[in-house]
Design a protein around this motif. Sequence first.
Motif, PDB file in Angstrom:
ATOM      1  N   MET A 116       0.817  -1.210   0.000  1.00 27.00           N
ATOM      2  CA  MET A 116       0.000   0.000   0.000  1.00 27.00           C
ATOM      3  C   MET A 116       0.853   1.262   0.000  1.00 27.00           C
ATOM      4  O   MET A 116       0.400   2.324  -0.439  1.00 27.00           O
ATOM      5  N   PHE A 117       2.098   1.163   0.462  1.00 25.60           N
ATOM      6  CA  PHE A 117       2.918   2.361   0.599  1.00 25.60           C
ATOM      7  C   PHE A 117       3.242   2.997  -0.752  1.00 25.60           C
ATOM      8  O   PHE A 117       3.259   4.222  -0.882  1.00 25.60           O
ATOM      9  N   PHE A 118       3.503   2.193  -1.760  1.00 27.26           N
ATOM     10  CA  PHE A 118       3.844   2.789  -3.056  1.00 27.26           C
ATOM     11  C   PHE A 118       2.631   3.479  -3.660  1.00 27.26           C
ATOM     12  O   PHE A 118       2.759   4.496  -4.346  1.00 27.26           O
ATOM     13  N   LEU A 119       1.424   2.969  -3.397  1.00 25.68           N
ATOM     14  CA  LEU A 119       0.213   3.637  -3.876  1.00 25.68           C
ATOM     15  C   LEU A 119       0.041   4.996  -3.219  1.00 25.68           C
ATOM     16  O   LEU A 119      -0.373   5.970  -3.868  1.00 25.68           O
ATOM     17  N   MET A 120       0.371   5.099  -1.934  1.00 23.27           N
ATOM     18  CA  MET A 120       0.273   6.383  -1.239  1.00 23.27           C
ATOM     19  C   MET A 120       1.265   7.393  -1.815  1.00 23.27           C
ATOM     20  O   MET A 120       0.940   8.570  -1.962  1.00 23.27           O
ATOM     21  N   VAL A 121       2.456   6.926  -2.159  1.00 23.69           N
ATOM     22  CA  VAL A 121       3.460   7.823  -2.746  1.00 23.69           C
ATOM     23  C   VAL A 121       2.961   8.387  -4.075  1.00 23.69           C
ATOM     24  O   VAL A 121       2.988   9.597  -4.319  1.00 23.69           O
ATOM     25  N   LEU A 122       2.476   7.513  -4.950  1.00 19.28           N
ATOM     26  CA  LEU A 122       2.050   7.959  -6.281  1.00 19.28           C
ATOM     27  C   LEU A 122       0.797   8.820  -6.201  1.00 19.28           C
ATOM     28  O   LEU A 122       0.670   9.816  -6.929  1.00 19.28           O
ATOM     29  N   SER A 123      -0.137   8.477  -5.325  1.00 20.71           N
ATOM     30  CA  SER A 123      -1.368   9.263  -5.201  1.00 20.71           C
ATOM     31  C   SER A 123      -1.071  10.649  -4.651  1.00 20.71           C
ATOM     32  O   SER A 123      -1.621  11.649  -5.125  1.00 20.71           O
ATOM     33  N   GLY A 124      -0.214  10.727  -3.637  1.00 25.30           N
ATOM     34  CA  GLY A 124       0.160  12.024  -3.105  1.00 25.30           C
ATOM     35  C   GLY A 124       0.867  12.872  -4.139  1.00 25.30           C
ATOM     36  O   GLY A 124       0.662  14.093  -4.211  1.00 25.30           O
TER      37      GLY A 124
END
Length: 288
Positions: free
Chosen positions: A102-110
């Motif tokens: 989930m962490f990489f999704l948070m990086v890209l979404s932010g």
Amino acid sequence: MKTARPLRLGPRSVAALLLVSLVGLIGIGWPLFADRTAAVTNHAADAPWLFALLLPLLIAVVVATIADCGMDAKAVAMLGVLAAVGAALRPLGAGTAGLEPMFFLMVLSGRVLGPGFGFVLGAVTMFASALLTGGVGPWMPTQMLAMGWFAMGAGLLPGPDRLRGRAELLMLSAYGFVAAFAYGTVTNLYGWVTVGGIGQAISFVPGDPVHENLVRFLAYVLATSLGWDLGRAALTVVLTLTVGGTLLRALRRATRRANFEAQVTFEAPEEASPSEAPHRTYVTYEAK
């Protein structure tokens, strides 16, 4: 051709983010400055109060962003979709050497949608994943704040309108690697002050000077969670470099089509007669 721009932060959004971050930092770090007579061993008991403060402040961030014309119904809908995807990704690796996709999704979404959106997304995703996995406990407010800061930081990285391609992925990978350790450090700090009997050299000692406790905390992190944080950081880098480009394009395409910050105006047609004008309305969308 329209470009996907992050949702902007206005003065109300900035004030709300600063307030929730300040409350979070005080709630997490106050035992370091407490004296020996304070009930620091019952630090878990303050979690309901921190959570009670955190929820209205998160709502205040959303309301402030809406007031600053940065988040409309379409952005809120995307927030729900991304939070649901992130919550579903977390159980895939939780409990296995810190592998949490989930962490990489948070990086890209932010990165695509901006720091304000990123902060709310990170906090909401962690809340939803805790409900999904049964991970609700006194540690949850700290995890929500840490994940909010994690995603917000990606939205504050430079060059959102210019930097693209391999250079952008490398920058996001480097950020994800460092921020994954920062997330672990914040959440470890909360757990450290509530755990006893782990060894005099690495235990929290209420009332001791801050610098001495910080030395023990560093030893605690190295002894207990370094491998877990390393697994999280490494997976974030791998996923960002392999599928990050595709996901960035998809997020930006969705943002362009949603056109979050379009202005809506209502105009009567010029050719309509005076008697018809009140009954005929034309809607015009003007992108900023």
